[in-house]
Design a protein around this motif. Sequence first.
Motif, short mmCIF file in Angstrom:
data_model
loop_
_atom_site.label_atom_id
_atom_site.label_comp_id
_atom_site.label_asym_id
_atom_site.label_seq_id
_atom_site.Cartn_x
_atom_site.Cartn_y
_atom_site.Cartn_z
N ASN A 17 0.84 -1.20 0.00
CA ASN A 17 0.00 0.00 0.00
C ASN A 17 0.88 1.25 0.00
OD1 ASN A 17 -2.82 1.05 0.22
ND2 ASN A 17 -1.97 2.03 2.04
N TRP A 18 0.59 2.14 -0.92
CA TRP A 18 1.37 3.38 -1.08
C TRP A 18 0.48 4.57 -0.82
CZ3 TRP A 18 2.96 5.71 -6.44
CH2 TRP A 18 3.73 6.86 -6.22
N GLN A 19 0.80 5.33 0.24
CA GLN A 19 0.10 6.58 0.53
C GLN A 19 0.75 7.67 -0.31
OE1 GLN A 19 -2.53 6.90 3.14
NE2 GLN A 19 -2.88 8.74 1.91
N VAL A 20 0.22 7.87 -1.52
CA VAL A 20 0.83 8.79 -2.48
C VAL A 20 0.88 10.20 -1.93
CG1 VAL A 20 0.70 9.69 -4.83
CG2 VAL A 20 0.01 7.32 -4.36
N ASN A 21 -0.23 10.64 -1.38
CA ASN A 21 -0.31 11.94 -0.71
C ASN A 21 -1.45 11.85 0.30
OD1 ASN A 21 -2.75 12.37 -2.25
ND2 ASN A 21 -1.45 13.06 -3.97
N LYS A 22 -1.88 12.99 0.83
CA LYS A 22 -2.92 12.97 1.86
C LYS A 22 -4.26 12.47 1.33
CE LYS A 22 -0.98 16.67 4.72
NZ LYS A 22 -1.22 18.01 5.33
N LYS A 23 -4.43 12.50 0.01
CA LYS A 23 -5.73 12.15 -0.56
C LYS A 23 -5.76 10.77 -1.22
CE LYS A 23 -7.26 16.89 -1.48
NZ LYS A 23 -8.52 16.80 -0.70
N LEU A 24 -4.64 10.31 -1.78
CA LEU A 24 -4.65 9.12 -2.63
C LEU A 24 -3.85 7.98 -2.04
CD1 LEU A 24 -5.41 7.82 -5.37
CD2 LEU A 24 -3.30 8.82 -6.31
N GLN A 25 -4.47 6.77 -2.02
CA GLN A 25 -3.79 5.53 -1.68
C GLN A 25 -3.91 4.55 -2.84
OE1 GLN A 25 -4.64 3.52 2.03
NE2 GLN A 25 -5.19 5.44 3.04
N ILE A 26 -2.81 3.85 -3.13
CA ILE A 26 -2.79 2.83 -4.17
C ILE A 26 -2.22 1.55 -3.57
CG2 ILE A 26 -1.91 2.15 -6.43
CD1 ILE A 26 -1.65 5.09 -7.13
N GLY A 27 -2.94 0.46 -3.70
CA GLY A 27 -2.48 -0.81 -3.15
C GLY A 27 -2.41 -1.89 -4.21
N LEU A 28 -1.34 -2.69 -4.20
CA LEU A 28 -1.16 -3.81 -5.12
C LEU A 28 -1.23 -5.11 -4.33
CD1 LEU A 28 1.79 -2.44 -7.29
CD2 LEU A 28 -0.65 -2.37 -7.81
N PHE A 29 -1.98 -6.08 -4.85
CA PHE A 29 -2.25 -7.32 -4.13
C PHE A 29 -1.90 -8.52 -4.99
CE2 PHE A 29 -5.38 -10.74 -3.24
CZ PHE A 29 -5.07 -11.00 -1.92
N GLN A 30 -1.35 -9.56 -4.37
CA GLN A 30 -1.12 -10.83 -5.05
C GLN A 30 -1.39 -11.95 -4.05
OE1 GLN A 30 2.93 -11.28 -6.37
NE2 GLN A 30 3.81 -10.99 -4.34
N ALA A 31 -1.99 -13.03 -4.54
CA ALA A 31 -2.31 -14.17 -3.68
C ALA A 31 -2.19 -15.45 -4.48
CB ALA A 31 -3.72 -14.03 -3.10
N LEU A 32 -1.57 -16.45 -3.90
CA LEU A 32 -1.44 -17.74 -4.54
C LEU A 32 -1.91 -18.82 -3.58
CD1 LEU A 32 -0.42 -19.33 -7.03
CD2 LEU A 32 1.78 -19.55 -5.86
#
Length: 413
Positions: A144-159
Motif C-alpha cells: 500500500n502506497w500513501q501517495v499523498n494525503k488524498k490518494l492511496q494505491i495498493g497492489l495485491f497478489q495471492a497464490l
Amino acid sequence: KKISFYSSLYENQQATPAYIDRFINSHLIMPVVPGTGIMPGQGIVRDFKDGTGWDYSNATAYISYSPNQYLNFQFGHDRHFIGSGYRSLLLSDVSYPYPYFRLQANLGPLQYTYWLMQHTDPGAQPLSFLMAFRKKYASMGFLNWQVNKKLQIGLFQALTWLGDDSISGVKPPAWQYMNPVVFLHPVHYGNGSDGNLNIGLNLQWVMNQRMTLYSQLLFDEVRINELFSKPDAATNKYGVQLGMKFYEAFKVQGLFFQTEVNVVRPYTYSHISRLSNYGHYLQPLAHPAGANFYEFLLLGDYRFKDRWYLEGKLVYSTTGVDTSNVSYGSDIFKSYNDAPDGVATTNVYIGQGLESVLFHGELRLGYLLNPKTNMRLEARFIYREQGPLRDKLETSWFMVGFKTALRNLYGDF
C-alpha cells in the motif's frame, strides 16, 4: 512495549431464521454427519434441542512482536480484511478464522503486508477416515502506497495451492511460494502452475472532508490475449468494486452514507480443484456471494443526541446459479472445468444460469451504553427475499438486544 497477545472465545446456542438454516443445511462437511453443517463465518454447527437451534463455538488468538517501529510479526488464528468498502474482492473477514503468519513493514508512505495461511475444506472427501479435513496453503502480499494525503494505491497478489494429494498424502508448504518479497507470477508458472494466482488493485481517494471514493479490481489468472480478443470467454475471470462514502451528508452532523457496487464474472476465484480455489471452510475468502453476480449496497448511519443511533442497510443483488448439474460459475468450489465446454467455454456473461435475486433490508435503532466496550441496547428489523422466482424465500425478523458489537458478523448475502 514490543509483545502483545490477544484471544477470544465465543460459545453459542442459537435459533436462526429460515435463510440461515438453508445455508447451514446446504453447506455440509464430508463425510456427511446428520445434524451438522457450516454456520456463516462460524464454522461447524450441530443440532441443538432436537433440531430447533444450533450449537457452535468460535475462537481467535494471536501473538504480535514489534522489534522496532518499522516491523511487526504476528502469528495467530483469525481473519483479515483488505479495502475501504463494506465488501472486499481481495480478502474479506467473512469466512471462518484460519491459522496464519503475518509480516508487516512500514517505511514512510509504504506499507507492505505478507501472509502465509493454511485453509481448510471440510466439504472435500478426506484421503482416509483417519485423516483430518483437507488442507491448502496461501501466500499473499499487499503493498500500500500513501501517495499523498488524498490518494492511496495498493497492489495485491495471492497464490493458493493444494496441501495434499491422493498419491503422496499431506504435503508441506512449497518453499518457492514462501518468499515474502518475490513476485509470485513468474515463480508460479516456473513451478508448473500448480496453484491459483490472483492479483488485484485497491484504490482510495479522499475528495474532501465529506466524500471518499474507493475501488478494487481483481484478476484471477486472466489471459491477456483473450481479455480483448475473446471478452466472453470463461477464462476472463475478474471482479470490480466501486464505492463512495459521504460524511456529514447533506451537511447534517452525525449522518453518514455509503454506496457500493460489486460485479464479479463467472468462475472467478475457482480453480481446477476445489482444494486450490480461493475459499476456506466452504465460504469464499473474498466476496461472500462467490462469483457470477451484480450487487448494489446502500448503508446509512445517523448518530444523534450523544449516544442514540439509527442505522439502515439495503442490499440488492442478482446471481446466476447452477441448473441441472451445469456449472454457471457462481459456486467457486466447483472446478472451472465443470463449465459447459470446460476452459474453452465462450458466451459467458454475468447472471448466466438460473436468476436468483436477493433483497435485504435492515433497520436498527439503539442507544450506546458504554463506548469503551461498545455495549448497547438495540432494536433491529430485517426484511429479506432471496432465491429464484419459483423458490423464493421470504423472511421477516424482529429482535431486541442487550449486546456488544466486538466483531463483524455477516448475514446479508
